[in-house]
Scaffold this motif. Structure first.
Motif, short mmCIF file in Angstrom:
data_model
loop_
_atom_site.label_atom_id
_atom_site.label_comp_id
_atom_site.label_asym_id
_atom_site.label_seq_id
_atom_site.Cartn_x
_atom_site.Cartn_y
_atom_site.Cartn_z
N SER A 30 0.83 -1.21 0.00
CA SER A 30 0.00 0.00 0.00
C SER A 30 0.86 1.26 0.00
CB SER A 30 -0.92 0.00 1.22
OG SER A 30 -0.17 0.06 2.43
N GLN A 31 1.98 1.23 0.73
CA GLN A 31 2.89 2.37 0.72
C GLN A 31 3.49 2.57 -0.67
OE1 GLN A 31 5.79 1.82 3.81
NE2 GLN A 31 4.27 1.65 5.43
N LEU A 32 3.85 1.45 -1.31
CA LEU A 32 4.43 1.52 -2.64
C LEU A 32 3.46 2.14 -3.64
CD1 LEU A 32 6.74 0.71 -4.63
CD2 LEU A 32 5.56 -1.48 -4.89
N LEU A 33 2.18 1.87 -3.48
CA LEU A 33 1.16 2.36 -4.41
C LEU A 33 0.56 3.69 -3.97
CD1 LEU A 33 -0.72 -0.99 -5.09
CD2 LEU A 33 1.04 0.09 -6.49
N GLY A 34 1.07 4.24 -2.89
CA GLY A 34 0.56 5.51 -2.41
C GLY A 34 -0.83 5.43 -1.83
N GLN A 35 -1.16 4.27 -1.27
CA GLN A 35 -2.46 4.06 -0.68
C GLN A 35 -2.34 3.95 0.83
OE1 GLN A 35 -5.36 3.95 -2.59
NE2 GLN A 35 -3.98 4.52 -4.27
N SER A 36 -3.50 4.03 1.49
CA SER A 36 -3.56 3.86 2.94
C SER A 36 -4.29 2.56 3.23
CB SER A 36 -4.28 5.04 3.59
OG SER A 36 -4.37 4.86 5.00
N LEU A 37 -3.63 1.64 3.94
CA LEU A 37 -4.20 0.32 4.18
C LEU A 37 -5.35 0.40 5.18
CD1 LEU A 37 -3.72 -2.65 3.35
CD2 LEU A 37 -2.42 -2.91 5.48
N GLY A 38 -6.46 -0.23 4.82
CA GLY A 38 -7.63 -0.25 5.67
C GLY A 38 -7.77 -1.57 6.40
N PRO A 39 -8.94 -1.85 6.94
CA PRO A 39 -9.16 -3.07 7.70
C PRO A 39 -9.22 -4.30 6.80
CG PRO A 39 -11.20 -1.87 7.49
CD PRO A 39 -10.13 -0.99 6.92
N PHE A 69 -7.23 -6.97 2.19
CA PHE A 69 -7.36 -5.71 2.92
C PHE A 69 -7.98 -4.67 2.01
CE2 PHE A 69 -3.86 -7.87 5.02
CZ PHE A 69 -4.10 -7.64 6.36
N SER A 70 -8.76 -3.79 2.59
CA SER A 70 -9.31 -2.68 1.82
C SER A 70 -8.34 -1.51 1.85
CB SER A 70 -10.66 -2.25 2.40
OG SER A 70 -10.48 -1.75 3.74
N PHE A 71 -8.44 -0.65 0.86
CA PHE A 71 -7.71 0.61 0.86
C PHE A 71 -8.66 1.70 1.38
CE2 PHE A 71 -5.04 -1.14 -2.74
CZ PHE A 71 -3.92 -1.29 -1.94
N ARG A 72 -8.14 2.55 2.22
CA ARG A 72 -8.95 3.65 2.74
C ARG A 72 -9.22 4.67 1.63
NH1 ARG A 72 -9.22 3.11 8.21
NH2 ARG A 72 -7.51 1.98 9.22
N ASP A 73 -10.40 5.21 1.66
CA ASP A 73 -10.79 6.21 0.66
C ASP A 73 -10.29 7.58 1.12
OD1 ASP A 73 -11.85 7.72 -1.29
OD2 ASP A 73 -13.94 7.12 -0.95
N ARG A 74 -9.25 8.08 0.45
CA ARG A 74 -8.68 9.37 0.83
C ARG A 74 -9.47 10.55 0.32
NH1 ARG A 74 -2.11 8.77 0.03
NH2 ARG A 74 -1.78 7.21 1.68
N SER A 75 -10.47 10.26 -0.54
CA SER A 75 -11.24 11.36 -1.12
C SER A 75 -12.29 11.88 -0.15
CB SER A 75 -11.95 10.90 -2.40
OG SER A 75 -12.88 9.86 -2.10
N ARG A 76 -12.58 11.13 0.92
CA ARG A 76 -13.57 11.58 1.89
C ARG A 76 -13.02 12.75 2.70
NH1 ARG A 76 -16.01 5.92 4.37
NH2 ARG A 76 -16.85 5.11 2.38
N LYS A 77 -13.84 13.74 2.88
CA LYS A 77 -13.42 14.88 3.66
C LYS A 77 -13.59 14.59 5.14
CE LYS A 77 -14.69 18.28 0.14
NZ LYS A 77 -15.50 19.49 -0.13
N LYS A 78 -12.61 15.02 5.90
CA LYS A 78 -12.68 14.82 7.33
C LYS A 78 -13.67 15.80 7.94
CE LYS A 78 -7.93 13.20 7.72
NZ LYS A 78 -6.62 13.39 8.40
N LEU A 79 -14.49 15.27 8.82
CA LEU A 79 -15.49 16.13 9.49
C LEU A 79 -14.85 16.92 10.60
CD1 LEU A 79 -18.45 13.55 9.63
CD2 LEU A 79 -18.02 15.35 7.95
#
Length: 248
Positions: free
Chosen positions: A182-191, A238-248
């Protein structure tokens, strides 16, 4: 342990972007779908993890035999009983439970004499305590008492824990692998989405299988302690976390 990795990732393409051609690398396959499937295809990474864990025997059984020959039943019974009582008393003094011991006796008549054979079987989980008891009995009792060579083995509980440790370690290895991908692909590892144990194996060392019996007979003063190895191969998604979601 150098074991080939198998990794499968699914990352939906950005809108308006499509890939063509072969984009595979050894051990890693990245797939992307068409725009119409990007909303349905999950963002995930699938990895395999493998682990091996070894464990020495945690139990030992010891056979102590007593035999004697006398001209009467009472004499041979009393003689053997005294030795058995000393053995059992020594075991109790060292904290050996009654359920870990078994006793058998056999009386038979030959010509004009009576012969009695008896044996005490003890199960040990404390090998140091077993050595102490053997030393005491060999020192205090005569040749009518024979202290055998310990036989080491794995308890069912030990084998069950060994398999569990191998599976847990394989999952940990898979998680570490997925994290690096996930780090190599620029993703954030989810559950994790799915954990599946695909294969388990269990075996003794070649030394135990081929030479164990010979070694035990030839080296009475240095009994061999067998080792069992368990391996586990798991597949984890594992899922990848969706970084497009805006933090509340």
């Amino acid at each position: 342990m150098n074991i080939p990795s198998r990794v499968f990732t699914v990352i939906p393409p950005a809108v308006g972007r499509e890939y063509s051609g072969n984009e595979k690398e050894q051990g890693l396959e990245v797939r992307t779908g068409h725009r119409e499937s990007s909303t349905t295809r999950p963002r995930e990474v699938q990895v395999t993890g493998v682990a091996e864990v070894s464990s020495s025997a945690d139990r030992a059984s010891l056979r102590i035999s007593v035999s004697n020959t006398k001209e009467s039943v009472n004499e041979v019974t009393n003689s053997v009983s005294r030795r058995l009582e000393y053995i059992l008393q020594t075991l109790r003094q060292h904290g050996i439970r009654d359920e870990d011991t078994s006793l058998r006796r056999f009386l038979h008549h030959e010509a004009d004499v009576y012969h009695m054979d008896a044996e005490v079987m003890i199960a040990f989980s404390d090998f140091e305590k077993m050595e102490q008891i053997c030393s005491i009995l060999l020192e205090k009792l005569d040749k009518s008492v024979c202290v055998g060579t310990p036989r080491f083995y794995h308890s069912p509980e030990s084998l069950s824990q060994l398999r569990q440790r191998a599976c847990v370690l394989a999952v940990e290895n898979a998680q570490q692998k997925a994290s690096k991908v996930s780090q190599l692909l620029g993703q954030s590892l989810g559950p994790p989405l799915l954990v599946r144990e695909e294969e388990t194996k269990e075996w003794k060392s070649k030394e135990d299988e081929e030479e164990g019996g010979v070694r035990e007979q030839a080296s009475a003063h240095l009994p061999h302690i067998p080792t069992v190895t368990a391996s586990s191969q798991v597949s984890v998604s594992f899922s990848f976390r969706d970084r497009s979601r805006k933090k509340l």
